[in-house]
Design an enzyme around this catalytic site. Structure first.
Site, short mmCIF file in Angstrom:
data_model
loop_
_atom_site.label_atom_id
_atom_site.label_comp_id
_atom_site.label_asym_id
_atom_site.label_seq_id
_atom_site.Cartn_x
_atom_site.Cartn_y
_atom_site.Cartn_z
N THR A 65 -11.83 61.82 -17.19
CA THR A 65 -11.89 61.68 -18.49
C THR A 65 -10.70 62.38 -19.47
O THR A 65 -10.68 62.54 -20.52
CB THR A 65 -13.12 62.29 -19.18
OG1 THR A 65 -13.24 63.29 -18.95
CG2 THR A 65 -14.45 61.46 -18.74
N TYR A 128 -5.75 55.77 -19.29
CA TYR A 128 -7.24 55.99 -19.32
C TYR A 128 -7.63 54.86 -19.72
O TYR A 128 -8.60 54.25 -19.02
CB TYR A 128 -7.44 57.10 -20.07
CG TYR A 128 -9.00 57.49 -20.26
CD1 TYR A 128 -9.73 57.67 -19.34
CD2 TYR A 128 -9.53 57.00 -21.70
CE1 TYR A 128 -11.41 57.84 -19.69
CE2 TYR A 128 -10.76 57.24 -21.97
CZ TYR A 128 -11.74 57.56 -21.16
OH TYR A 128 -12.91 57.92 -21.32
N LYS A 132 -10.10 52.10 -17.73
CA LYS A 132 -11.42 51.48 -18.21
C LYS A 132 -11.66 49.97 -18.55
O LYS A 132 -12.71 49.39 -18.05
CB LYS A 132 -11.90 52.44 -19.32
CG LYS A 132 -12.11 53.83 -18.97
CD LYS A 132 -13.55 53.88 -18.38
CE LYS A 132 -14.22 55.28 -18.41
NZ LYS A 132 -15.50 55.48 -17.93
N1 LIG Z 1 -15.66 62.22 -23.85
C1 LIG Z 1 -15.56 61.33 -24.65
O1 LIG Z 1 -15.17 61.54 -25.95
C2 LIG Z 1 -15.61 59.79 -24.31
C3 LIG Z 1 -15.21 58.65 -25.14
C4 LIG Z 1 -15.34 57.53 -24.99
C5 LIG Z 1 -16.15 57.32 -23.55
N2 LIG Z 1 -16.39 58.12 -22.49
C6 LIG Z 1 -16.97 57.80 -21.28
O2 LIG Z 1 -18.27 58.42 -21.11
C7 LIG Z 1 -18.56 59.01 -19.99
C8 LIG Z 1 -19.02 60.28 -19.95
O3 LIG Z 1 -17.95 61.27 -20.57
P1 LIG Z 1 -18.19 62.66 -20.46
O4 LIG Z 1 -17.31 63.30 -21.74
O5 LIG Z 1 -19.58 63.23 -20.20
O6 LIG Z 1 -17.26 63.01 -19.13
P2 LIG Z 1 -16.94 64.50 -18.59
O7 LIG Z 1 -17.68 65.68 -19.32
O8 LIG Z 1 -15.63 64.72 -18.28
O9 LIG Z 1 -17.74 64.43 -17.11
C9 LIG Z 1 -17.14 63.70 -16.13
C10 LIG Z 1 -18.33 63.67 -15.00
O10 LIG Z 1 -17.90 62.67 -14.23
C11 LIG Z 1 -17.88 63.44 -12.75
N3 LIG Z 1 -16.88 63.12 -11.93
C12 LIG Z 1 -15.55 63.21 -12.33
N4 LIG Z 1 -14.69 62.73 -11.18
C13 LIG Z 1 -15.72 62.21 -10.09
C14 LIG Z 1 -15.36 61.37 -8.88
N5 LIG Z 1 -14.34 61.41 -8.48
N6 LIG Z 1 -16.60 61.31 -8.47
C15 LIG Z 1 -17.95 61.18 -8.92
N7 LIG Z 1 -17.93 61.99 -10.26
C16 LIG Z 1 -16.93 62.35 -10.77
C17 LIG Z 1 -17.81 64.82 -13.18
O11 LIG Z 1 -18.40 65.48 -11.99
P3 LIG Z 1 -18.18 66.95 -11.62
O12 LIG Z 1 -18.49 68.15 -12.63
O13 LIG Z 1 -18.79 67.33 -10.37
O14 LIG Z 1 -16.44 67.24 -11.53
C18 LIG Z 1 -18.59 64.94 -14.39
O15 LIG Z 1 -20.12 64.71 -14.15
C19 LIG Z 1 -17.26 58.51 -19.09
O16 LIG Z 1 -17.44 57.42 -18.47
C20 LIG Z 1 -16.18 58.52 -20.24
O17 LIG Z 1 -15.17 57.80 -19.83
C21 LIG Z 1 -16.32 59.47 -22.85
#
Ligand SMILES: NC(=O)c1ccc[n+]([C@@H]2O[C@H](COP(=O)([O-])OP(=O)(O)OC[C@H]3O[C@@H](n4cnc5c(N)ncnc54)[C@H](OP(=O)(O)O)[C@@H]3O)[C@@H](O)[C@H]2O)c1
Length: 285
Positions: A65, A128, A132
């Site tokens: 992310t 990114y 997606k």
């Molecule tokens: N953050 C935003 O503002 C936002 C906005 C729109 C959409 N989204 C989407 O919402 C979802 C959740 O976002 P978030 O902010 O909660 O993400 P985040 O806090 O960055 O957490 C990412 C998660 O993905 C895991 N991960 C990363 N690389 C991986 C891999 N190669 N294999 C398996 N797991 C992996 C991480 O595990 P580890 O801790 O073990 O690394 C962590 O649990 C994502 O799909 C993101 O694209 C986020």
């Protein structure tokens, strides 16, 4: 309902775990995985964990992310955000599990001036967003009944987020500059987690936009955070051009709630969500 969650250690994952483990008494069974338990790039491992956990629903919140990091790590971005979800979708098809994939407002280019509908064409401007958007297209081909939940501007207690950063900066600086020409919908991960579980229960499919209601710019968001904290810090509006970043972000990425309302799910407005987040964030600081 048996649920397997990828991304359990992330910002949203934290609240999905809370939401789903709180319901275990009523028969939920949760398998919560971080990248250490199952790396999305490891196809055999993904097949194995899905085969072993036999989920009714797979919640795929895991992703790479770091939006700016993706610009210089294109291969990693596509491996984790597109190839990884393809591995999950193929395993879901084999095991007969439903899949909910978390996606983003960054699949749009930001040229709209009214909220994006789920039928609007994708046109991402960042690596990114491209990773997606491509994943969305491929998952819809592999698993036509997939549910793609697009969300935006997440904040919550499970990790680093914009309000926490603003609070930290505001406590040490007399003035902070924040961009005022990108508009979107801040979304509290607690509200999002609740809506996602409701969507699973409603057997949702296709693309659904899930954000807190209302919208603002990052400057307006920061102003609200600083006001609520009672700190005297001045928030100064600036333009994106004054603060160039590696990844281009959409100027306008408000997502229409129509697709969510179709399931009779309604999200609180972002100011209310921020108030609830700050109540607990300021209480522990
Ligand atoms: N953050 C935003 O503002 C936002 C906005 C729109 C959409 N989204 C989407 O919402 C979802 C959740 O976002 P978030 O902010 O909660 O993400 P985040 O806090 O960055 O957490 C990412 C998660 O993905 C895991 N991960 C990363 N690389 C991986 C891999 N190669 N294999 C398996 N797991 C992996 C991480 O595990 P580890 O801790 O073990 O690394 C962590 O649990 C994502 O799909 C993101 O694209 C986020």
């Amino acid at each position: 309902m048996r649920v397997t969650l990828f991304g359990a250690s992330g910002l949203l994952g934290h609240d999905l775990v809370q939401q789903l483990s709180g319901q275990q008494l009523s028969g939920e069974q949760l398998t919560a995985l971080s990248s250490k338990d199952a790396d999305l790039r490891d196809r055999p491992r993904i097949r194995q964990v899905i085969h072993d956990s036999r989920p009714d629903w797979i919640l795929l919140s895991a992703a790479y992310t770091d939006v700016d990091g993706c610009e210089s790590n294109r291969d990693l971005a596509f491996a984790v955000n597109c190839e990884g979800p393809i591995h999950v979708a193929e395993a879901a098809r084999e095991s007969g599990s439903r899949l909910m994939f978390l996606s983003t407002d960054y699949v749009f280019d930001g040229s709209n001036r009214s909220p994006y509908q789920t039928s609007d064409p994708r046109n991402p401007t960042s690596v990114y967003g491209m990773s997606k958007a491509r994943a969305e297209e491929r998952l819809l081909e592999i698993l036509p009944e997939v549910c793609i939940a697009r969300t935006s501007w997440l904040f919550g207690h499970g990790g680093k987020c914009f309000p926490a950063t603003i609070l930290k900066l505001a406590s040490t600086r007399p003035e902070i500059s924040v961009v005022n020409d990108q508009r979107g919908s801040p979304t509290f991960t607690r509200d999002l987690a609740s809506a996602l579980v409701q969507l699973c229960r409603a057997d949702a499919r296709g693309i659904v936009h899930v954000t807190n209601s209302g919208n603002c710019t990052w400057y307006e968001f920061a102003t609200e955070i600083v006001c609520a904290s009672g700190l005297p810090t001045k928030v100064k509006p600036v333009t994106t051009a004054e603060f160039p970043r590696p990844a281009r972000r959409p100027a306008y990425s408000v997502l229409s709630p129509d697709s969510l309302h179709a399931y009779n799910i309604h999200m609180p407005d972002w100011e209310d969500a921020l108030r609830r987040y700050l109540e607990s964030a300021l209480a522990v600081s």
